[in-house]
Design a protein around this motif. Structure first.
Motif, short mmCIF file in Angstrom:
data_model
loop_
_atom_site.label_atom_id
_atom_site.label_comp_id
_atom_site.label_asym_id
_atom_site.label_seq_id
_atom_site.Cartn_x
_atom_site.Cartn_y
_atom_site.Cartn_z
N GLY A 366 0.82 -1.20 0.00
CA GLY A 366 0.00 0.00 0.00
C GLY A 366 0.86 1.25 0.00
N ALA A 367 0.54 2.18 -0.88
CA ALA A 367 1.24 3.47 -0.93
C ALA A 367 0.25 4.58 -0.63
N GLU A 368 0.76 5.66 -0.06
CA GLU A 368 -0.15 6.74 0.31
C GLU A 368 -0.83 7.33 -0.93
N PRO A 369 -2.13 7.54 -0.85
CA PRO A 369 -2.82 8.21 -1.97
C PRO A 369 -2.45 9.69 -2.00
N LEU A 370 -2.22 10.22 -3.17
CA LEU A 370 -1.87 11.63 -3.27
C LEU A 370 -3.10 12.52 -3.13
N VAL A 371 -4.27 11.98 -3.44
CA VAL A 371 -5.52 12.70 -3.18
C VAL A 371 -6.03 12.25 -1.81
N LYS A 372 -5.96 13.14 -0.83
CA LYS A 372 -6.30 12.78 0.55
C LYS A 372 -7.65 13.40 0.92
N GLU A 434 0.24 7.93 11.81
CA GLU A 434 0.14 8.38 10.42
C GLU A 434 -1.04 7.68 9.75
N ASP A 435 -2.05 8.46 9.42
CA ASP A 435 -3.15 7.97 8.59
C ASP A 435 -3.04 8.71 7.27
N PHE A 436 -2.76 7.97 6.20
CA PHE A 436 -2.44 8.63 4.94
C PHE A 436 -3.65 9.16 4.20
N ASN A 437 -4.80 9.17 4.86
CA ASN A 437 -5.91 9.94 4.33
C ASN A 437 -5.79 11.41 4.73
N PHE A 438 -4.84 11.69 5.63
CA PHE A 438 -4.61 13.05 6.14
C PHE A 438 -3.21 13.51 5.77
N LYS A 439 -3.05 14.79 5.56
CA LYS A 439 -1.76 15.34 5.15
C LYS A 439 -0.73 15.29 6.27
N HIS A 505 3.69 2.90 20.03
CA HIS A 505 4.24 4.26 19.92
C HIS A 505 4.30 4.75 18.48
N TYR A 506 3.95 3.86 17.53
CA TYR A 506 3.93 4.29 16.13
C TYR A 506 2.87 3.49 15.38
N VAL A 507 2.08 4.18 14.55
CA VAL A 507 1.06 3.55 13.71
C VAL A 507 1.11 4.18 12.32
N ARG A 508 0.97 3.34 11.30
CA ARG A 508 0.76 3.84 9.94
C ARG A 508 -0.41 3.09 9.34
N ASP A 509 -1.46 3.81 8.97
CA ASP A 509 -2.64 3.24 8.31
C ASP A 509 -2.68 3.73 6.86
N ILE A 510 -2.93 2.79 5.94
CA ILE A 510 -3.05 3.17 4.53
C ILE A 510 -4.28 2.49 3.94
N PRO A 511 -5.31 3.27 3.58
CA PRO A 511 -6.45 2.69 2.85
C PRO A 511 -6.14 2.68 1.36
N GLU A 512 -6.87 1.88 0.63
CA GLU A 512 -6.69 1.89 -0.82
C GLU A 512 -7.18 3.23 -1.39
N PRO A 513 -6.68 3.63 -2.56
CA PRO A 513 -7.14 4.91 -3.14
C PRO A 513 -8.60 4.83 -3.56
N VAL A 514 -9.21 5.98 -3.69
CA VAL A 514 -10.62 6.03 -4.08
C VAL A 514 -10.81 5.39 -5.45
N LEU A 515 -9.91 5.66 -6.37
CA LEU A 515 -9.95 5.06 -7.71
C LEU A 515 -8.73 4.16 -7.87
N ARG A 516 -8.95 2.98 -8.46
CA ARG A 516 -7.86 2.04 -8.70
C ARG A 516 -7.83 1.70 -10.19
N HIS A 539 11.53 15.10 6.30
CA HIS A 539 11.78 13.90 7.10
C HIS A 539 10.98 13.86 8.40
N ASP A 540 10.34 14.98 8.76
CA ASP A 540 9.51 14.94 9.97
C ASP A 540 8.13 14.37 9.68
N GLY A 541 7.88 13.98 8.40
CA GLY A 541 6.62 13.32 8.07
C GLY A 541 5.49 14.25 7.74
N GLN A 542 5.71 15.57 7.71
CA GLN A 542 4.65 16.54 7.41
C GLN A 542 4.41 16.56 5.91
N ALA A 543 3.28 16.00 5.47
CA ALA A 543 3.02 15.89 4.03
C ALA A 543 2.66 17.24 3.43
#
Length: 543
Positions: A366-372, A434-439, A505-516, A539-543
């Protein structure tokens, strides 16, 4: 010195062979049995093999001589007497085409996985060498007197209303044709035997019996290999093999986290082959940006090879950030990096599972969707989800292992009225979420509490599918059940939890993109193939 002596011995043996060949013509004309004379000629051929005269293995003994005659003289023994003498070049070529391949067969039989055997037999040049020798035999034979008349005899062999066997037997009177056919047979046998050996290496099948039978009698060896493949449960040999992939010997792992560190995140050169060598034949690669998973080792290799070429051209590579430990399944977070660029490119998470043989049989990427969708996600889900009934009770406990905590929260506690409070009990005060639906990521337990409260939606249920068995970190795949009608498609996703002193102490969630596939993501990957996003992330993770 040994090589020089062998060359001298070969030279002496060939001189003897020439003399015996002339004698053969005279003795056959006098009515002597051709097969017995041929056994004597086979005995002369022993020096190139380095067998001492008088030894038990020396073909001069009746048994060994008869066996050698059966192997190297079967075509002659089956046909009528030779009608003409063979030129010296044909005699030498016959010896070379007979004994040269035997050393290669011995390597595949006795040392099938040796680096020496692989270095010699993986390239195609041994077969090419004997194919060139066959071409030489054809060229020499074509220059002999009466060669056109001999070639014309093929018409009788392929005449369905004639006597094709009789015509072929008549052609066997010519030693030039005998040598050509013998080289023809042995070269093709070597080609098929090498193919069987490579297929065995690639799929972990013992091919020694099939290779030996192929050397002895050709097609039955191939049939035996097909039978052994079927009995092994690995299926018949595939009809098409990617050459580079064939050369990659299977490379299983004892642990999933070991496989992650060994084959992922390496420099792009050769990375596709390295990963493919660690995969099972029936591997499923579920890239959430694609419309459907990729199935099969060859298809995965093709996909990874395309990525590899792109990364090399763009000067990009994948950097592993965190690895979830695990024996049967593991996972890792990653980001793309490009030489000369500060910050991170596209970020993602990959889940990896091994089968019982130690090969990767399932991957979800899973990769972060660019449209969040960001803050609009929760209202959208609330509008879709069907309200659920009252909360379900659970037995409170405190698991200490990462994978057990994930199972506890998402299979036992989820759905309870006090799910949120129970879940937050396992979160560290300084958690990074990190929830990659959010910047931007959520930092600290208070921020995470507000986020989770927003998504504590009645009727929405996360269903874990594959959970790694790590103690310090856990990667797992999931889908979202919105309580819709049976058969409705569920949103897929992947998560990574890392623990420290028993708390998340660390979480990364990645949903699938709206369009595939996502047209925006695809455009970014095309225009900026290195980063695969519009701009680098600090590098601080701020998208």
């Amino acid at each position: 010195d040994t090589v020089n002596q062998a060359q001298v011995d070969n030279s002496h043996g060939l001189e003897e062979l020439r003399e015996l060949s002339k004698s053969l013509m005279r003795r056959q004309a006098a009515g002597e049995d051709l097969h017995r004379v041929w056994v004597e000629i086979c005995s002369c051929l022993c020096p190139p093999l380095g067998l001492p005269a008088g030894s038990k293995e020396h073909p001069a003994s009746p048994t060994a001589g008869a066996l050698m005659a059966a192997i190297t003289g079967s075509l002659l023994a089956a046909g009528p007497a030779l009608a003409v003498s063979a030129p010296p070049e044909i005699i030498e070529a016959f010896s070379a085409t007979t004994f040269g391949p035997q050393y290669l067969w011995l390597l595949m039989l006795l040392l099938p996985r040796s680096p020496i055997t692989r270095a010699i037999m993986e390239p195609l040049w041994p077969v090419v060498a004997f194919a060139l020798l066959h071409f030489y035999i054809d060229a020499v034979g074509a220059q002999q007197p009466g060669s056109l008349e001999e070639l014309a005899k093929f018409g009788g062999v392929f005449n369905p209303v004639g006597q094709p066997l009789e015509a072929f037997s008549d052609m066997l009177k010519n030693p030039n044709f005998v040598t050509e056919e013998w080289s023809h047979v042995l070269t093709w046998d070597l080609f098929v035997g090498r193919w069987i050996w490579l297929d065995g290496l690639r799929r972990g099948i013992d091919t020694r019996a099939a290779v030996l039978l192929t050397n002895f009698t050709g097609p039955p060896g191939f049939l035996l290999h097909c039978l052994l493949c079927a009995l092994s449960g690995k299926g018949l040999p595939p009809s098409e093999l990617e050459p580079s992939l064939v050369l990659a010997a299977p490379c299983p792992s004892d642990r999933a986290d070991e496989a992650v560190r060994r084959v992922f995140g390496i420099p792009p050169e050769g990375s596709a082959l390295t990963v493919a060598a660690a995969c099972a034949e029936d591997v499923v690669w579920d890239d959430m940006s694609r419309t459907a998973p990729i199935t099969g080792r060859a298809a995965v290799f093709e996909m990874l090879s395309t990525r590899e070429r792109t990364d090399i051209e763009a000067g990009a590579r994948v950097v592993i950030e965190r690895v979830a430990d695990g024996r049967t399944a593991a996972g890792f977070t990653w980001h793309r990096a490009v030489e000369g660029f500060e910050g991170q490119g596209l970020r993602g998470t990959t889940f990896v599972r091994l089968n019982g043989d130690g090969f990767i049989d399932y991957v979800r990427e899973g990769a972060e969707p660019l449209v969040k969708l960001g803050a609009s996600t929760a209202p959208l889900l609330k509008a879709i989800a069907k309200p659920a009934g009252p909360g379900t009770p659970f037995e409170r406990r405190t698991p200490s292992v990462a994978s057990d905590v994930v199972k506890y929260l998402w299979t036992e506690v989820q759905g309870a009225d006090d799910f949120l409070d129970e879940a937050l009990r396992f979160f560290a005060d300084g958690i990074l979420y990190e929830d990659f639906n959010f910047k931007a990521p959520f930092r600290g337990k208070d921020s995470v509490r507000a986020f989770l409260t927003e998504f504590d939606i009645p009727g929405l249920k996360f269903i874990p599918r594959d959970i790694s068995d790590g103690e310090q970190a856990c990667c797992f795949t999931w889908e979202v059940d919105l309580g819709l009608s049976e058969g409705s498609r569920r949103v897929q996703g992947i998560s990574f939890y890392e623990f420290d002193q028993g708390q998340i102490h660390y979480v990364r969630d990645i949903p699938e993109p709206v369009l595939r596939p996502s047209p925006v993501d695809a455009l970014a990957a095309t225009l900026r193939p290195g980063l695969a996003r519009w701009e680098a992330v600090p590098h601080d993770g701020q998208a």
